[in-house]
Design a protein around this motif. Sequence first.
Motif, mmCIF file in Angstrom:
data_model
loop_
_atom_site.group_PDB
_atom_site.id
_atom_site.type_symbol
_atom_site.label_atom_id
_atom_site.label_comp_id
_atom_site.label_asym_id
_atom_site.label_seq_id
_atom_site.Cartn_x
_atom_site.Cartn_y
_atom_site.Cartn_z
ATOM 1 N N ALA A 146 2.197 -0.410 -4.338
ATOM 2 C CA ALA A 146 3.025 -1.155 -3.389
ATOM 3 C C ALA A 146 2.736 -2.633 -3.630
ATOM 4 O O ALA A 146 2.084 -3.301 -2.847
ATOM 5 C CB ALA A 146 2.688 -0.752 -1.959
ATOM 6 N N GLY A 147 3.201 -3.137 -4.759
ATOM 7 C CA GLY A 147 2.807 -4.453 -5.209
ATOM 8 C C GLY A 147 1.635 -4.327 -6.171
ATOM 9 O O GLY A 147 1.150 -3.241 -6.470
ATOM 10 N N CYS A 148 1.166 -5.465 -6.654
ATOM 11 C CA CYS A 148 0.075 -5.488 -7.615
ATOM 12 C C CYS A 148 -1.251 -5.288 -6.885
ATOM 13 O O CYS A 148 -1.559 -6.012 -5.942
ATOM 14 C CB CYS A 148 0.072 -6.822 -8.357
ATOM 15 S SG CYS A 148 -1.026 -6.860 -9.768
ATOM 16 N N GLU A 149 -2.021 -4.293 -7.308
ATOM 17 C CA GLU A 149 -3.262 -3.948 -6.617
ATOM 18 C C GLU A 149 -4.437 -3.915 -7.587
ATOM 19 O O GLU A 149 -4.271 -3.681 -8.791
ATOM 20 C CB GLU A 149 -3.144 -2.585 -5.938
ATOM 21 C CG GLU A 149 -2.115 -2.522 -4.831
ATOM 22 C CD GLU A 149 -2.141 -1.174 -4.112
ATOM 23 O OE1 GLU A 149 -3.063 -0.375 -4.372
ATOM 24 O OE2 GLU A 149 -1.223 -0.928 -3.307
ATOM 25 N N SER A 150 -5.625 -4.117 -7.041
ATOM 26 C CA SER A 150 -6.858 -3.972 -7.797
ATOM 27 C C SER A 150 -7.451 -2.594 -7.532
ATOM 28 O O SER A 150 -7.189 -1.976 -6.495
ATOM 29 C CB SER A 150 -7.865 -5.061 -7.406
ATOM 30 O OG SER A 150 -7.343 -6.350 -7.681
#
Length: 383
Positions: A146-150
């Motif tokens: 859900a979007g750019c994640e780490s």
Amino acid sequence: MTVTITPAVLQDVAELRQLYFEVYGHGYPVPLGSDPAEMRRLITDPHTHWLVARKPGAGELAGSVVVQADPGSRIGKLVGLAVHPVHREGGLAGRLTGAVCGAALATGSLDSIYSTVRVVTEGPQHIVVRNGFRPLGLMPNAVEVAGCESLALFARYADDVLNNREQVPSVPAPLAPLLTAVEETSGIGYASVRPIEAPGTGLLSGPVVPATTAMETVTARHFVGRRFLERFPDPAGRFFPLHSPNTILTPENGEFEAYADLDPATGSCSLIAVHPYPAAMAHALEPLMTAVTRTGVDYVETLLPLSDTAGLSAFLAAGFVPSAIYPAMRRLGDRFHDYVVLSRTNRQIDFRATAVSSLVQPYLSAYLRAWTAMYLPLHEVVS
């Protein structure tokens, strides 16, 4: 909450797809929870352990979890942990995690199980730790959900594995903060390891190539797989558990071939091997990253032995940052060897929405120290 935990069967596929949709919506990028053909393959795969939890009576599906095993490397990966929103208060995620890892390790065919855990909330980090996993690193911007994640890396070991690690006398100095974080969070010793200055730009086998230089991308999966085996006939040269290359990246002159597992759906790329050797591509990192970015991928990682000073130094010189370490990852004879994850992201890193628990905080600090030392001029750091 009373549930029954049993192995998944083919008749569960439709309900499992609905479960993953209700937990993740349309943002779940893994075929395990969305592709019926892949789900059926995994359920019938003898090296995959897939458990589901059902309520008694009507048998409503409450949760799911999977360990995918690579018998050649003796490594498993914990994936697909999902608990229906109405069943999240009873500790079911922890019970599923414990059950599937216990079953996988009980076969005697695995030395360790790892998990890459989303850090949008702290809960998943604590679930795996309560089930015997140790924190091992943080990979910023590693996946598009859900979007750019780490992601945070955790691993759980079979008995006596960590007692039979092969010691490494020295490592390139940029890895020192990462080793300190492992000691602090996981109790795995690196006190005897001596940091040394890594060779710098001398490792680059030619002048740095501009980002605009053409880089060819070959994405014919079966051809890539055949050529990979031709280039790396010795299994020692192609160790990257649970990944197989689907892409070749090569300059027009063919001076190197970079083999990658590239996944635009998750926005990530695992650089599995470089022929003829890692340093051959170090001077061409920018066009390689540009070619990867054109496919919709912003994150590239690679995996190298902790003992491979030359390879580590080449990737450090090429702008990769040490992100995580996997102690005792590979069994050779009766000894186990440590590996390092190095990564690079083309997207601006933003940790404001990251729930970094105390388990992972030392790795965030280590990553920021390494990134700062690599990308900020010294006068900007001290001013």
